[in-house]
Design an enzyme around this catalytic site. Structure first.
Site, PDB file in Angstrom:
ATOM      1  N   ASP A 243      24.772   4.031  -7.926  1.00 26.96           N
ATOM      2  CA  ASP A 243      26.294   4.135  -7.749  1.00 26.96           C
ATOM      3  C   ASP A 243      26.656   4.089  -6.924  1.00 26.96           C
ATOM      4  O   ASP A 243      26.281   3.560  -5.495  1.00 26.96           O
ATOM      5  CB  ASP A 243      26.206   5.549  -8.593  1.00 26.96           C
ATOM      6  CG  ASP A 243      25.610   6.066  -7.509  1.00 26.96           C
ATOM      7  OD1 ASP A 243      25.507   6.392  -6.547  1.00 26.96           O
ATOM      8  OD2 ASP A 243      25.812   7.821  -8.161  1.00 26.96           O
ATOM      9  N   ASP A 245      29.156   6.769  -4.841  1.00 29.98           N
ATOM     10  CA  ASP A 245      30.059   8.245  -4.388  1.00 29.98           C
ATOM     11  C   ASP A 245      31.252   8.042  -3.686  1.00 29.98           C
ATOM     12  O   ASP A 245      31.580   7.483  -2.488  1.00 29.98           O
ATOM     13  CB  ASP A 245      28.910   8.651  -3.691  1.00 29.98           C
ATOM     14  CG  ASP A 245      27.312   8.872  -4.554  1.00 29.98           C
ATOM     15  OD1 ASP A 245      26.940   8.822  -5.310  1.00 29.98           O
ATOM     16  OD2 ASP A 245      26.874   7.939  -3.974  1.00 29.98           O
ATOM     17  N   ASP A 338      30.463   8.765  -8.663  1.00 27.54           N
ATOM     18  CA  ASP A 338      30.469   9.808  -8.650  1.00 27.54           C
ATOM     19  C   ASP A 338      32.266   9.963  -7.907  1.00 27.54           C
ATOM     20  O   ASP A 338      32.330   9.427  -7.185  1.00 27.54           O
ATOM     21  CB  ASP A 338      29.580  10.388  -8.189  1.00 27.54           C
ATOM     22  CG  ASP A 338      28.108  10.360  -9.052  1.00 27.54           C
ATOM     23  OD1 ASP A 338      28.498  10.816  -9.704  1.00 27.54           O
ATOM     24  OD2 ASP A 338      27.099  10.529  -8.640  1.00 27.54           O
TER      25      ASP A 338
HETATM   26  N1  DCT Z   1      24.251  13.877  -3.247  1.00 27.88           N
HETATM   27  C1  DCT Z   1      24.065  16.041  -3.065  1.00 27.88           C
HETATM   28  N2  DCT Z   1      24.232  16.504  -4.350  1.00 27.88           N
HETATM   29  C2  DCT Z   1      24.418  16.479  -5.534  1.00 27.88           C
HETATM   30  C3  DCT Z   1      23.893  15.192  -5.644  1.00 27.88           C
HETATM   31  C4  DCT Z   1      24.029  13.912  -4.466  1.00 27.88           C
HETATM   32  O1  DCT Z   1      24.126  16.734  -1.829  1.00 27.88           O
HETATM   33  N3  DCT Z   1      24.100  17.535  -6.310  1.00 27.88           N
HETATM   34  C5  DCT Z   1      24.261  13.617  -2.091  1.00 27.88           C
HETATM   35  C6  DCT Z   1      22.680  13.550  -1.484  1.00 27.88           C
HETATM   36  C7  DCT Z   1      23.100  11.760  -1.231  1.00 27.88           C
HETATM   37  C8  DCT Z   1      24.037  11.754  -1.956  1.00 27.88           C
HETATM   38  O2  DCT Z   1      24.753  12.589  -2.200  1.00 27.88           O
HETATM   39  C9  DCT Z   1      24.552  10.284  -2.949  1.00 27.88           C
HETATM   40  O3  DCT Z   1      23.696  10.443  -3.861  1.00 27.88           O
HETATM   41  P1  DCT Z   1      22.947   9.035  -4.732  1.00 27.88           P
HETATM   42  O4  DCT Z   1      23.892   9.154  -5.359  1.00 27.88           O
HETATM   43  O5  DCT Z   1      21.998  10.321  -6.046  1.00 27.88           O
HETATM   44  O6  DCT Z   1      22.134   8.350  -3.465  1.00 27.88           O
HETATM   45  P2  DCT Z   1      21.948   7.751  -2.654  1.00 27.88           P
HETATM   46  O7  DCT Z   1      22.102   7.466  -1.041  1.00 27.88           O
HETATM   47  O8  DCT Z   1      24.077   7.309  -2.666  1.00 27.88           O
HETATM   48  O9  DCT Z   1      21.436   6.591  -3.411  1.00 27.88           O
HETATM   49  P3  DCT Z   1      22.044   5.645  -4.299  1.00 27.88           P
HETATM   50  O10 DCT Z   1      22.143   4.368  -3.615  1.00 27.88           O
HETATM   51  O11 DCT Z   1      20.874   5.404  -5.216  1.00 27.88           O
HETATM   52  O12 DCT Z   1      23.159   5.715  -4.947  1.00 27.88           O
HETATM   53 MG    MG Z   2      24.590   7.086  -4.614  1.00 32.38          MG
END
Ligand code: DCT
Ligand code: MG
Length: 414
Positions: A243, A245, A338
């Site tokens: 995703d 963020d 997100d």
């Molecule tokens: N995070 C957080 N609280 C949440 C969800 C996520 O603090 N409720 C943090 C942990 C990692 C970061 O935010 C991003 O989350 P992801 O998108 O799930 O992971 P990513 O490292 O960006 O990996 P991906 O490439 O799979 O998106």
């Molecule tokens: Mg991510």
């Protein structure tokens, strides 16, 4: 991550505090018959294990000293999911699915509550393999339960709890899940299945850049001085992600609770919004940070699926010769996005938390708790000795408060 001490050290320190060996001859009334707990001694030590078993029995829990057939819940401390699987295999257990594999935090929560607490996702042992490969990771990948969970959780909206439910129903693959027409799916899971193919194919850096442009433009339409930062894996320099963020804040304004609603409202009008779920902020002023390493934060956020239009490759001569109707060619991709809204004074903490990696965040929080007597979460850092919140305007300042050298985002792929 050698700048942060391994969690094992923390528990060793605790262990040194003179814990008496309890009297094992006492027997207690069992109040909670439906759970049969087994506590793993590995990495915990006998003294601590004996103490915890005694504590649980005193509170009416049924605790077995041996891994008998009646055991339903296995509790481990400082052991990862693959380590527990390894250990179980060593005990001759081939199918781990008959147990709930839980972290010590579940046990502690039960002891605090004086009753069994729901073994929800945050307490479950699950390995998330972020990057790289190891022989241990390969072993886990071969585990039947792991394989099913990996498939199930690849659907947006399906977490460990739903996976557990499906696995217990005897389902092992997504095809099997789809075949059960009576299965109740949430709105999020329905979207997850509907856009599955797009969502499961990784988001590229180019796609992330294209979506960033859309997000920035839309946010700035409503809040011109907004700061929109790509966080998560892309900020850590990853080339692909599941995703994108975004952290949004504004230096000049009080938070506008309506901003996210306005942004998704416009996307809806433009036909760009395929799915969205807005979670309102639940943050209370001066809230003491959560001690739980995997606690969800309290920011207002939006889990969305955007329609990213992709330029058509010009192969018109090919298409005409094959008589393909261009209108039927899908020229867009569903992308998971997100959006997190953080008040400006919490921005540095939110940025640190949302940059991840998850493991890095967990290690940092454990370090703060055990080595510094501070509590860190995505909102704040609280010094328990001085009973004050430590302000930070940048990630560098947070590392300094923790007495650590700054770690660059691309060094946080722990
Ligand atoms: N995070 C957080 N609280 C949440 C969800 C996520 O603090 N409720 C943090 C942990 C990692 C970061 O935010 C991003 O989350 P992801 O998108 O799930 O992971 P990513 O490292 O960006 O990996 P991906 O490439 O799979 O998106
Ligand atoms: Mg991510």
């Amino acid at each position: 991550m050698d700048k942060i001490r391994a969690p094992a050290v923390f528990s060793q320190r605790k262990r040194q505090k003179g814990i008496r060996t309890p009297n094992l001859t006492c027997s207690y009334e069992i109040k909670f018959n439906e759970f049969v707990i087994f506590i793993m001694q590995r990495k915990m030590g006998m003294t601590r294990r004996t103490f915890l078993m005694e504590l649980a029995r005193r509170k009416g829990f049924r605790v077995e000293s041996e891994l008998s057939d009646s055991v339903t819940h296995i509790v481990a401390e400082n052991n990862s999911y693959p380590e527990v699987l390894d250990w179980l295999r060593g005990q001759g257990v081939g199918d781990s699915s008959r147990f709930e594999l839980l972290d010590i935090s579940w046990f502690t929560a039960c002891m605090e509550a004086g009753r069994p607490v729901d073994s929800e996702m945050k307490y479950r042992l699950m390995e998330i393999i972020e990057e790289g490969e190891s022989s241990r990771a390969k072993e886990v990948l071969n585990d039947e339960r792991y394989k099913s969970f990996k498939q199930f959780t690849s659907v947006f909206g399906v977490g460990v709890k739903t996976s557990e439910k499906w696995y217990r129903m005897g389902l092992r693959t997504l095809e099997e899940v789809k075949a059960v027409k009576t299965l109740k799916l949430s709105k999020m899971q329905k979207a997850g299945f509907f856009y599955y193919e797009d969502l499961v194919s990784c988001v590229s850096k180019a796609e992330a850049d294209a979506v960033s442009l859309i997000v920035r433009n839309t946010v700035c339409t409503f809040l011109p001085d907004a700061l929109v930062t790509v966080t998560g894996g892309f900020r850590r320099g990853k080339k692909t992600g599941h995703d994108i963020d975004f952290l949004i804040t504004s230096p000049g304004h009080r938070e506008d609770d309506e901003l996210l609603h306005k942004v998704v409202g416009l996307w809806k009008k433009q036909g760009l919004l395929l799915y969205c779920d807005i979670i309102e902020s639940t943050f209370l002023k001066e809230q003491i940070p959560s001690r739980k390493v995997d606690a969800m934060d309290n920011f207002q956020k939006c889990f969305a699926i955007l329609k990213l239009c992709q330029p058509r490759v010009d192969n018109s001569s090919y298409n005409t010769s094959k008589n393909i109707d261009m209108a039927e060619v899908k020229d867009w991709k569903a992308i998971r996005v997100d959006l997190i809204i953080a008040p400006f004074e919490q921005y540095a903490y939110a940025l640190l938390g949302w940059t991840g990696s998850r493991q890095f965040g967990r290690d940092l929080r454990r370090y703060a708790t055990h080595e510094k007597k501070m509590i860190l979460d995505n909102h704040a850092l609280y010094d328990r000795k001085k009973r004050i919140f430590l302000k930070a305007g940048s990630e560098e300042e947070i590392f300094a408060h923790l007495g650590l050298d700054y770690v660059e985002p691309w060094e946080r792929n722990a």
